[in-house]
Write an enzyme that holds these catalytic residues in place. Structure first.
Site, PDB file in Angstrom:
ATOM      1  N   GLU A  83      -4.559   7.138  18.434  1.00 24.83           N
ATOM      2  CA  GLU A  83      -5.082   8.443  18.860  1.00 24.83           C
ATOM      3  C   GLU A  83      -6.206   8.876  17.916  1.00 24.83           C
ATOM      4  O   GLU A  83      -7.252   9.353  18.344  1.00 24.83           O
ATOM      5  CB  GLU A  83      -3.963   9.492  18.867  1.00 24.83           C
ATOM      6  N   SER A  95      -3.411   5.915  13.470  1.00 27.70           N
ATOM      7  CA  SER A  95      -2.901   5.750  14.839  1.00 27.70           C
ATOM      8  C   SER A  95      -4.050   5.601  15.827  1.00 27.70           C
ATOM      9  O   SER A  95      -5.173   6.017  15.561  1.00 27.70           O
ATOM     10  CB  SER A  95      -2.055   6.962  15.231  1.00 27.70           C
ATOM     11  N   GLN A  99       0.832  -1.197   0.000  1.00 31.44           N
ATOM     12  CA  GLN A  99       0.000   0.000   0.000  1.00 31.44           C
ATOM     13  C   GLN A  99       0.862   1.240   0.000  1.00 31.44           C
ATOM     14  O   GLN A  99       1.945   1.271   0.595  1.00 31.44           O
ATOM     15  CB  GLN A  99      -0.982   0.008   1.162  1.00 31.44           C
ATOM     16  N   GLU A 150      -9.222  -2.263   6.808  1.00 30.56           N
ATOM     17  CA  GLU A 150      -7.965  -2.471   7.503  1.00 30.56           C
ATOM     18  C   GLU A 150      -8.164  -2.478   9.014  1.00 30.56           C
ATOM     19  O   GLU A 150      -7.583  -3.276   9.725  1.00 30.56           O
ATOM     20  CB  GLU A 150      -6.975  -1.374   7.100  1.00 30.56           C
ATOM     21  N   SER A 170       0.827   6.658   3.012  1.00 33.63           N
ATOM     22  CA  SER A 170       1.446   7.758   3.758  1.00 33.63           C
ATOM     23  C   SER A 170       2.514   8.466   2.957  1.00 33.63           C
ATOM     24  O   SER A 170       3.136   7.897   2.061  1.00 33.63           O
ATOM     25  CB  SER A 170       2.079   7.217   5.037  1.00 33.63           C
TER      26      SER A 170
END
Lengths: 383, 320
Positions: free
Chosen positions: A368, A366, A125, A243, A128
């Site tokens: 968070e 993430s 993939q 995912e 990012s």
């Protein structure tokens, strides 16, 4: 609520069990994060495909078996109970595959899905970028239309196993004047296309499966775009949902790890601290809890429900469980935990697993970010 | 294999939830706390709803349902923080008693108190017509629980009754789930209303992350309680393991919910003025009741660490 398997489900379990007993490699494979281990894992993918086990939930037309999610869970349980290797193919079969099935054209389905299920094309993939990790809408890599091609320029990073994979899929800015999540398209491209440079990044464990990908005037046919131009964000969000959600992290994998952890505990029982034995118990209990939750979600999905923000609960849970399971093992190993090869001559897979587990709370959005999603979309707190 | 509630179960759960939301709000808890801690009107309402007869066979005037349904009711009792001896009487004791007693339970005329060596305190002994596992004493000694609505007595001589502890631990776990969900809801509401630094505190990521962690804990504890109910109902060899696992997970979830909720409420949470404290104290009380952490960890450890069962994947729903 009916927590009993049907006779058909039980005979399916037996069928998987017997096939795995006959085919799972006896010796453990080398790490998927290195070239040699990666090739061993790809060979295993092809062995699986030869038994039509590459992706059991896919339609038969694409090399699957058209099975429902309960049978998928049973398959996974038998797969991991048999000690079968990790899946080199996971980006393709769990992320891109479902995306193509939902958003791809018939021609794209025919072209990409079967080779994927057969392990003939291994996918990486390309999400990012150096300045766009958790804030994925900040991506800058461009794909500018030129006739029947896009011309791609830019850089992707932290791409798992891109060093060895054949193709990548990712988001590119097709409208140069756009910003944030507008003007993005979801594009597939072979990593051996002229102008693509893959630079391996050495990870914490020393292996180099991870990579940066540089694009320098790379020409990609427009036919390689999934869904419409500028619709990439919604497609990518669906992929990210896969995912975080049900398929990527099957519970059986953690149940198998928990079982191995209990076996490790039995070996080290005399030296185990009370905290370590409590951690082993908790690891086993959490793996069970995760399995039950997955069965519950699978039942909802089979009845027509959709997984939305609930996938974030899942992602938080499995990633933190994975880390805790391996931390428990490290604490049982004590001073030996630092050794790459354990005194009994076995590679220290717990150490490798611990290092890998540290990435779980970071990748796929993430934790968070996941906690924000849970708070805002499930609990109703203000953005 | 279908891990969903069926339509009848959903209807039952919703009916109990709606009734308790309407008739057993925080104002009832405050009234009970200020009075004698028990309200005949609340009991009569629960009886009228048919809740005392949930596990009583139809021939005895009950609904003849099973432990999964009992757990669904118990979750709602926890959500509403009901303290009448309904859980002990109707959800734990009823199946262990004779037909005549079951009929009285269904009719609402018999309340039962539970005693067990693992659980030294007996709740609601003063109003019980029967105590399982122990003796009725003429003048029981009352003990003060941290939970203002929990009336405890003891300790007296008691003997273990077969099946009692696991049923009580299961129903306790279910109440902890409901209480945990309610505390998460209370804290979320408060975070939406309370403003500091010119915005609702729920906008702060620190608050969001606390509450999200509670949601994760509860989400992954609830199915364990349902599986334990199913296993106990079917007499699975692993039922004891599943009950202990469920009790541990429900306790962890409720305790985290309680601690997080008070943190989110700030100093207001440290007062009697907000409703939170009722649920928080019930969570503390139920956490240690019917087998504390050590007790249930020991039972899980005996099953898991000592090679009594195959514990790997593919054994999640195994019924030996």
């Amino acid at each position: 609520m009916n927590l009993d398997y049907t006779p058909e489900q039980q005979s399916f379990r037996t069928e998987v069990r017997e096939w795995m007993a006959a085919h799972v490699p006896r010796a453990p494979l080398e790490t998927l994060e290195g070239r040699k281990g990666f090739d061993q894992h790809v060979a295993w993918e092809r062995a699986l495909a030869s038994g039509n086990w590459g992706m059991v939930t896919w339609p038969e037309a694409y090399g699957g078996r058209g099975l429902d999610l309960i049978r998928w869970l049973i398959f996974e349980e038998e797969y991991w109970a048999a000690g079968a290797p990790g899946r080199a193919n996971q980006n393709g079969i769990f992320l891109l595959g479902p995306t193509i099935m939902e958003y791809g054209s018939d021609e794209q389905k025919a072209r990409f899905l079967t080779p994927m299920a057969r392990g003939e094309v291994i996918w990486a993939q390309a999400w990012s970028e150096p300045d766009a990790g958790s804030d994925m809408a900040a991506i800058r890599s461009r794909a500018i239309r030129d006739g029947d091609d896009y011309v791609v320029n830019g850089q992707k990073t932290w791409s798992s196993r891109a060093a060895f994979a054949d193709w990548c899929f990712g988001l590119f800015r097709t409208d140069p004047d756009s910003s944030r999540h507008h003007g993005l398209s979801f594009i597939l491209l072979p990593l051996d296309t002229p102008g693509v440079t893959v630079r391996p990044i050495r990870q914490l464990h020393g292996e180099t499966g991870f990579a940066e990908i540089f694009f320098d005037n790379v020409r990609v046919p427009v036919a390689n775009r999934i869904a419409g131009e500028g619709e990439g964000w919604n497609v990518a969000m669906a992929t990210a949902g896969f995912e975080r959600g049900l398929m990527l992290r099957s519970p059986a994998r953690f149940q198998a790890t928990a079982k191995r952890l209990v076996e490790l505990y039995r070996k080290h029982r005399d030296s185990a601290s009370p905290a370590a034995s409590a951690a082993v118990l908790q690891a086993w209990m959490d793996a069970e809890a995760y399995a039950l939750n997955t069965y519950a979600v699978a039942a909802q999905v089979m009845a027509g429900g959709k997984i939305g923000a609930e996938a974030s609960l899942n992602k938080i849970f499995w990633s933190e469980m994975d880390r805790a399971q391996h931390r428990a093992a490290m604490s049982l190993l004590g001073a030996a935990a630092e050794l790459r090869t354990l005194p009994d001559g076995e590679p220290n897979a717990w150490l490798e697993g611990y290092i890998f587990s540290l990435s779980g709370p970071i990748y796929a959005g993430s934790n968070e970010i996941q906690r924000n999603i849970v708070a805002e979309r499930l609990l109703g707190l203000p953005r | 294999m279908d891990f969903r509630l069926n339509p009848d179960q959903i209807e039952l759960r919703d009916a109990v939830r709606d009734y308790l939301t309407a008739e057993h709000g925080p104002e009832v808890l405050r009234r009970l706390d200020a009075g004698n801690r028990r309200g005949p009107a609340v009991w009569d309402g629960l009886v009228a709803m048919g809740l005392t007869g949930i596990l009583v066979p139809a021939e005895q005037g009950g609904l003849g349902l099973g432990l999964v349904e009992a757990v669904l009711v118990a979750i709602e009792l926890g959500r509403a923080n009901v303290s009448e001896p309904l859980a002990d009487t109707a959800l734990v004791a009823a199946p262990l008693l004779r037909a005549t007693q079951q009929a009285e339970i269904a009719a609402g005329t018999l309340k039962v108190a539970l005693a067990h060596p693992v659980n030294p305190w007996v709740a609601d002994l003063n109003q019980a017509g029967l105590v399982i596992g122990g003796e009725m004493t003429s003048s029981p000694t009352a003990l003060d629980s941290v939970d203002p609505l929990r009336l405890l007595f003891g300790p007296g001589e008691c003997i273990a009754t077969e099946g009692l502890l696991d049923r009580a631990a299961l129903i306790g776990a279910a109440q902890l789930i409901g209480g945990g969900e309610r505390m998460l809801g209370l804290a979320t509401d408060y975070a939406n209303q309370r403003s500091q630094f010119g915005q609702p505190i729920g906008k702060f990521q620190a608050i969001k992350h606390h509450l999200a962690s509670v949601a994760v804990k509860i989400e992954f504890a609830r199915p364990l309680v349902l599986r334990a109910a199913h296993a106990l109902q079917q007499n699975h060899a692993r039922a004891v393991l599943h009950v202990s696992h469920a009790k541990l997970a429900a306790t962890d979830a409720a305790m985290l919910a309680a601690e997080t909720a008070i943190q989110v409420h700030g100093a207001m949470g440290y007062t009697y003025e907000v409703d939170l404290h009722f649920w928080m104290k019930r969570a503390w009380a139920l956490s240690g009741a019917w087998g504390d952490r050590a007790f249930h960890e020991r039972r899980v450890a005996e099953a898991v660490l000592d090679d009594r069962f195959d514990i790997g994947p593919s054994t999640t729903f195994l019924a030996e």
